[in-house]
Motif scaffolding. Structure first.
Motif, PDB file in Angstrom:
ATOM      1  N   SER A   1     -45.045-113.757  47.352  1.00  0.00           N
ATOM      2  CA  SER A   1     -45.177-115.146  46.921  1.00  0.00           C
ATOM      3  C   SER A   1     -44.385-115.340  45.634  1.00  0.00           C
ATOM      4  CB  SER A   1     -46.647-115.526  46.708  1.00  0.00           C
ATOM      5  OG  SER A   1     -47.228-114.728  45.693  1.00  0.00           O
ATOM      6  N   PHE A   2     -44.105-116.593  45.316  1.00  0.00           N
ATOM      7  CA  PHE A   2     -43.232-116.918  44.195  1.00  0.00           C
ATOM      8  C   PHE A   2     -43.945-117.882  43.249  1.00  0.00           C
ATOM      9  CE2 PHE A   2     -40.818-116.191  48.057  1.00  0.00           C
ATOM     10  CZ  PHE A   2     -40.069-115.085  47.680  1.00  0.00           C
ATOM     11  N   GLY A   3     -43.827-117.594  41.941  1.00  0.00           N
ATOM     12  CA  GLY A   3     -44.485-118.441  40.956  1.00  0.00           C
ATOM     13  C   GLY A   3     -43.706-119.702  40.658  1.00  0.00           C
ATOM     14  N   ILE A   4     -42.390-119.604  40.650  1.00  0.00           N
ATOM     15  CA  ILE A   4     -41.528-120.766  40.409  1.00  0.00           C
ATOM     16  C   ILE A   4     -40.879-121.106  41.740  1.00  0.00           C
ATOM     17  CG2 ILE A   4     -39.569-121.677  39.097  1.00  0.00           C
ATOM     18  CD1 ILE A   4     -40.225-119.536  36.951  1.00  0.00           C
ATOM     19  N   ARG A   5     -41.373-122.138  42.387  1.00  0.00           N
ATOM     20  CA  ARG A   5     -40.960-122.444  43.766  1.00  0.00           C
ATOM     21  C   ARG A   5     -39.875-123.523  43.775  1.00  0.00           C
ATOM     22  NH1 ARG A   5     -46.389-123.999  46.429  1.00  0.00           N
ATOM     23  NH2 ARG A   5     -45.030-124.386  48.206  1.00  0.00           N
ATOM     24  N   MET A   6     -38.724-123.164  43.235  1.00  0.00           N
ATOM     25  CA  MET A   6     -37.602-124.100  43.196  1.00  0.00           C
ATOM     26  C   MET A   6     -36.340-123.362  43.621  1.00  0.00           C
ATOM     27  SD  MET A   6     -36.234-126.563  40.101  1.00  0.00           S
ATOM     28  CE  MET A   6     -37.729-127.542  40.138  1.00  0.00           C
ATOM     29  N   ALA A   7     -35.679-123.886  44.646  1.00  0.00           N
ATOM     30  CA  ALA A   7     -34.472-123.259  45.159  1.00  0.00           C
ATOM     31  C   ALA A   7     -33.422-123.104  44.066  1.00  0.00           C
ATOM     32  CB  ALA A   7     -33.906-124.093  46.310  1.00  0.00           C
ATOM     33  N   ASP A   8     -32.730-121.968  44.091  1.00  0.00           N
ATOM     34  CA  ASP A   8     -31.635-121.657  43.177  1.00  0.00           C
ATOM     35  C   ASP A   8     -32.089-121.537  41.722  1.00  0.00           C
ATOM     36  OD1 ASP A   8     -28.918-120.975  42.918  1.00  0.00           O
ATOM     37  OD2 ASP A   8     -28.418-122.974  42.183  1.00  0.00           O
ATOM     38  N   GLU A   9     -33.372-121.236  41.506  1.00  0.00           N
ATOM     39  CA  GLU A   9     -33.883-121.029  40.159  1.00  0.00           C
ATOM     40  C   GLU A   9     -34.440-119.613  40.043  1.00  0.00           C
ATOM     41  OE1 GLU A   9     -33.741-122.981  37.508  1.00  0.00           O
ATOM     42  OE2 GLU A   9     -32.751-124.623  38.570  1.00  0.00           O
ATOM     43  N   VAL A  10     -34.343-119.055  38.835  1.00  0.00           N
ATOM     44  CA  VAL A  10     -34.947-117.753  38.565  1.00  0.00           C
ATOM     45  C   VAL A  10     -36.457-117.866  38.733  1.00  0.00           C
ATOM     46  CG1 VAL A  10     -35.389-116.028  36.770  1.00  0.00           C
ATOM     47  CG2 VAL A  10     -33.091-116.992  37.051  1.00  0.00           C
ATOM     48  N   THR A  11     -37.066-116.882  39.391  1.00  0.00           N
ATOM     49  CA  THR A  11     -38.490-116.956  39.703  1.00  0.00           C
ATOM     50  C   THR A  11     -39.187-115.653  39.375  1.00  0.00           C
ATOM     51  OG1 THR A  11     -40.081-117.571  41.433  1.00  0.00           O
ATOM     52  CG2 THR A  11     -38.266-116.135  42.084  1.00  0.00           C
ATOM     53  N   ASN A  12     -40.496-115.705  39.305  1.00  0.00           N
ATOM     54  CA  ASN A  12     -41.318-114.496  39.298  1.00  0.00           C
ATOM     55  C   ASN A  12     -41.928-114.343  40.679  1.00  0.00           C
ATOM     56  OD1 ASN A  12     -42.795-116.938  38.466  1.00  0.00           O
ATOM     57  ND2 ASN A  12     -44.588-115.613  38.473  1.00  0.00           N
ATOM     58  N   MET A  13     -42.283-113.127  41.053  1.00  0.00           N
ATOM     59  CA  MET A  13     -42.818-112.896  42.393  1.00  0.00           C
ATOM     60  C   MET A  13     -43.985-111.930  42.344  1.00  0.00           C
ATOM     61  SD  MET A  13     -39.747-110.618  44.099  1.00  0.00           S
ATOM     62  CE  MET A  13     -38.453-111.745  43.539  1.00  0.00           C
ATOM     63  N   THR A  14     -44.866-112.071  43.329  1.00  0.00           N
ATOM     64  CA  THR A  14     -46.017-111.181  43.474  1.00  0.00           C
ATOM     65  C   THR A  14     -45.953-110.527  44.848  1.00  0.00           C
ATOM     66  OG1 THR A  14     -47.376-112.563  42.025  1.00  0.00           O
ATOM     67  CG2 THR A  14     -48.532-111.022  43.462  1.00  0.00           C
ATOM     68  N   LEU A  15     -46.161-109.216  44.881  1.00  0.00           N
ATOM     69  CA  LEU A  15     -46.070-108.443  46.113  1.00  0.00           C
ATOM     70  C   LEU A  15     -47.415-107.783  46.395  1.00  0.00           C
ATOM     71  CD1 LEU A  15     -42.803-106.621  45.037  1.00  0.00           C
ATOM     72  CD2 LEU A  15     -42.913-108.669  46.428  1.00  0.00           C
ATOM     73  N   HIS A  16     -47.897-107.918  47.627  1.00  0.00           N
ATOM     74  CA  HIS A  16     -49.099-107.228  48.077  1.00  0.00           C
ATOM     75  C   HIS A  16     -48.649-106.107  49.021  1.00  0.00           C
ATOM     76  CE1 HIS A  16     -52.302-110.366  46.956  1.00  0.00           C
ATOM     77  NE2 HIS A  16     -51.171-110.724  46.379  1.00  0.00           N
ATOM     78  N   ILE A  17     -48.900-104.864  48.625  1.00  0.00           N
ATOM     79  CA  ILE A  17     -48.398-103.708  49.361  1.00  0.00           C
ATOM     80  C   ILE A  17     -49.591-102.887  49.851  1.00  0.00           C
ATOM     81  CG2 ILE A  17     -46.956-101.648  49.231  1.00  0.00           C
ATOM     82  CD1 ILE A  17     -45.602-102.997  46.760  1.00  0.00           C
ATOM     83  N   THR A  18     -49.770-102.824  51.177  1.00  0.00           N
ATOM     84  CA  THR A  18     -50.851-102.028  51.764  1.00  0.00           C
ATOM     85  C   THR A  18     -50.261-101.128  52.841  1.00  0.00           C
ATOM     86  OG1 THR A  18     -52.326-103.943  51.435  1.00  0.00           O
ATOM     87  CG2 THR A  18     -53.170-102.104  52.759  1.00  0.00           C
ATOM     88  N   PRO A  19     -49.877 -99.913  52.481  1.00  0.00           N
ATOM     89  CA  PRO A  19     -49.307 -99.017  53.495  1.00  0.00           C
ATOM     90  C   PRO A  19     -50.406 -98.355  54.326  1.00  0.00           C
ATOM     91  CG  PRO A  19     -49.340 -97.924  51.371  1.00  0.00           C
ATOM     92  CD  PRO A  19     -49.872 -99.311  51.142  1.00  0.00           C
ATOM     93  N   SER A  20     -50.059 -97.978  55.535  1.00  0.00           N
ATOM     94  CA  SER A  20     -51.010 -97.232  56.368  1.00  0.00           C
ATOM     95  C   SER A  20     -50.983 -95.751  56.032  1.00  0.00           C
ATOM     96  CB  SER A  20     -50.666 -97.422  57.850  1.00  0.00           C
ATOM     97  OG  SER A  20     -49.417 -96.821  58.152  1.00  0.00           O
ATOM     98  N   MET A  21     -49.931 -95.327  55.311  1.00  0.00           N
ATOM     99  CA  MET A  21     -49.744 -93.896  55.057  1.00  0.00           C
ATOM    100  C   MET A  21     -49.654 -93.658  53.548  1.00  0.00           C
ATOM    101  SD  MET A  21     -47.012 -95.772  55.575  1.00  0.00           S
ATOM    102  CE  MET A  21     -45.420 -96.149  54.834  1.00  0.00           C
ATOM    103  N   TYR A  22     -49.638 -92.423  53.183  1.00  0.00           N
ATOM    104  CA  TYR A  22     -49.525 -91.989  51.797  1.00  0.00           C
ATOM    105  C   TYR A  22     -48.064 -92.101  51.354  1.00  0.00           C
ATOM    106  CZ  TYR A  22     -50.707 -88.927  47.799  1.00  0.00           C
ATOM    107  OH  TYR A  22     -50.937 -88.403  46.548  1.00  0.00           O
ATOM    108  N   ILE A  23     -47.836 -92.681  50.184  1.00  0.00           N
ATOM    109  CA  ILE A  23     -46.485 -92.745  49.619  1.00  0.00           C
ATOM    110  C   ILE A  23     -46.517 -91.996  48.288  1.00  0.00           C
ATOM    111  CG2 ILE A  23     -44.563 -94.214  48.903  1.00  0.00           C
ATOM    112  CD1 ILE A  23     -45.675 -96.427  50.610  1.00  0.00           C
ATOM    113  N   GLU A  24     -45.675 -90.985  48.165  1.00  0.00           N
ATOM    114  CA  GLU A  24     -45.729 -90.104  47.010  1.00  0.00           C
ATOM    115  C   GLU A  24     -44.906 -90.633  45.840  1.00  0.00           C
ATOM    116  OE1 GLU A  24     -44.646 -86.145  47.948  1.00  0.00           O
ATOM    117  OE2 GLU A  24     -46.250 -85.855  49.427  1.00  0.00           O
ATOM    118  N   GLU A  25     -45.304 -90.190  44.644  1.00  0.00           N
ATOM    119  CA  GLU A  25     -44.530 -90.446  43.434  1.00  0.00           C
ATOM    120  C   GLU A  25     -43.088 -90.025  43.656  1.00  0.00           C
ATOM    121  OE1 GLU A  25     -44.275 -88.661  38.868  1.00  0.00           O
ATOM    122  OE2 GLU A  25     -46.047 -88.264  40.120  1.00  0.00           O
ATOM    123  N   GLY A  26     -42.144 -90.869  43.252  1.00  0.00           N
ATOM    124  CA  GLY A  26     -40.724 -90.576  43.418  1.00  0.00           C
ATOM    125  C   GLY A  26     -40.132 -91.151  44.691  1.00  0.00           C
TER     126      GLY A  26
END
Length: 416
Positions: free
Chosen positions: A129-154
């Motif tokens: 999702s995007f905090g600043i919802r305006m086309a062609d503008e710099v924005t902030n974003m939020t990501l929801h990440i739910t993997p089914s598997m283990y993801i290691e450091e690195g």
């Protein structure tokens, strides 16, 4: 290319049977969690392949069409057209749930786990999702990440964001929580955002990661559709790779421009401080449904003659809009026009709409500059709202002051 969870996949079964398999010998492959597009029989040069599905697994039966020598490596390819789909939750490496068995006159083989099988990773409804919802503008974003598997450091989690733009290559300090990443990178050539993890991510747990506008990532000029399939997530996790899994888009972002086509306002006769007809040329990058609105804010346009309501002519398709609502801006600083769609405006449908002189639109006394940015367009379209955005305009010149001065005072009729 790695297999994707939930995708139709070709499957290669490699085995070496101790016994000779004669014509008609049947090898069965039980695949729990897999799904199928239906019962099918595929005939290859060496095998008759039948796919059957139950509520919780797919069973593939492969009957030999000829002799298969014992103690010799053999391969059976189950093609894409067999319609076997990988589990939507992915697979761990060397999953013991994948079982092979054989019915053969030379010696049946009891069910046994497949010894080696690749990991297939998955993400549960990856969300952006995007905090600043305006086309062609710099924005902030939020990501929801739910993997089914283990993801290691690195290991890395990447996102393909086509048509986005960014100027800053590395921006780990713009990521929150900061301790989640060792490195955050943007590649403006491939349009890919890559996070190198500084922590271990446990399977089936949701991680919420924010990237601030300090990263300098700019939304596409044409906005973002809710059903857009090009925004994807990937990972190189050893426990299960994922390649270009489509992300869920939190809120769409609308736009009236893609660079080649921009909204434009024209006037006739184009005279400052007089009533003019107004034409707006638009080609929305999202659909605008019946009842939704496109609005124009016109600072400096006197509201003294506005008709309140006025018919809207549209070409090439007539009848696209209901009568427009015209009103003064707060404080009488300009005029506002609200256009309500009557029958729906399709994405990328180009339309010219015109309000005639009966609408009472008066151009500013000081005219309109060619590079003016004060005229704004917006929309409440559910498929992509557009926040107030500058719109191009036909320039209109004007004289603020006019005065004649004669060099010498002489008798009337004499040369001056």
């Amino acid at each position: 290319e790695p297999a994707s969870a939930g995708a139709n996949s070709e499957i290669s079964l490699q085995f070496k049977a101790i016994m000779t398999l004669y014509k008609g010998a049947a090898i069965s492959l039980s695949l729990p969690g897999f799904t199928s597009s239906g019962t099918k029989t595929i005939v290859t040069e060496s095998w008759n392949i039948t796919v059957n599905a139950t509520s919780d697994q797919v069973v593939v039966v492969m009957s030999a069409r000829g002799l298969v020598p014992g103690d010799v490596p053999a391969v059976v390819k189950i093609p894409l057209e067999a319609g076997v789909y990988l589990p939507v939750l992915g697979l761990p490496p060397n999953s013991p749930d994948l079982v092979i068995a054989c019915e053969a006159v030379s010696g049946p083989a009891a069910p046994a786990s497949i010894m080696e099988s690749p990991a297939v990773g998955a993400f549960f409804s990856p969300f952006i999702s995007f905090g600043i919802r305006m086309a062609d503008e710099v924005t902030n974003m939020t990501l929801h990440i739910t993997p089914s598997m283990y993801i290691e450091e690195g290991e890395e989690i990447g996102r393909d964001l086509p048509d986005f733009n960014g100027a800053i290559m590395r921006f780990a300090d713009a990521v929150s929580p900061r301790e989640f990443v060792e490195l955050a990178e943007w590649d403006d050539d491939t349009k890919k955002l890559t996070l190198t993890l500084a922590v271990n991510v446990t399977g089936n747990e949701t991680n919420i990661v924010s990237i601030s506008s300090e990263a300098g990532i700019r939304l596409p000029l044409a906005g973002i559709r809710a059903d857009q399939q090009a925004l994807t997530i990937s990972t190189n996790a050893a426990a299960g790779r994922v390649d270009k899994y489509v992300m869920v888009i939190g809120e769409p972002v609308g736009s009236f421009s893609d660079g080649a086509n921009v909204p434009f306002v024209e006037y006739h006769p184009g005279k400052a401080n007089e009533i003019n007809s107004l034409s707006l040329v638009v080609r929305p990058k999202m659909s605008v449904m019946a009842g939704e609105k496109i609005s124009l804010t016109l600072p400096g346009f006197p509201a003294i003659s506005l008709a309140g309501k006025a018919d809207v002519a549209s070409t090439p398709t007539p009848g696209l809009f209901l009568p427009a609502s015209l009103s003064p801006m707060p404080g009488g600083t300009g005029s506002r026009i609200v256009l309500t769609v009557a029958s729906g405006l399709a994405r990328d449908e180009s339309v010219r709409l015109t309000l005639g002189p009966e609408a009472g639109i008066v151009l500013p006394m000081q005219g309109i500059r060619a590079n003016a940015t004060s005229l704004l367009i917006e929309s409440d379209a559910a498929s992509g709202p557009v926040l107030p955005t500058s719109i191009a305009s036909q320039p209109v010149g004007a004289f603020n002051e006019t005065e004649l001065i004669f060099d010498n005072f002489v008798q009337a009729g004499a040369p001056s």
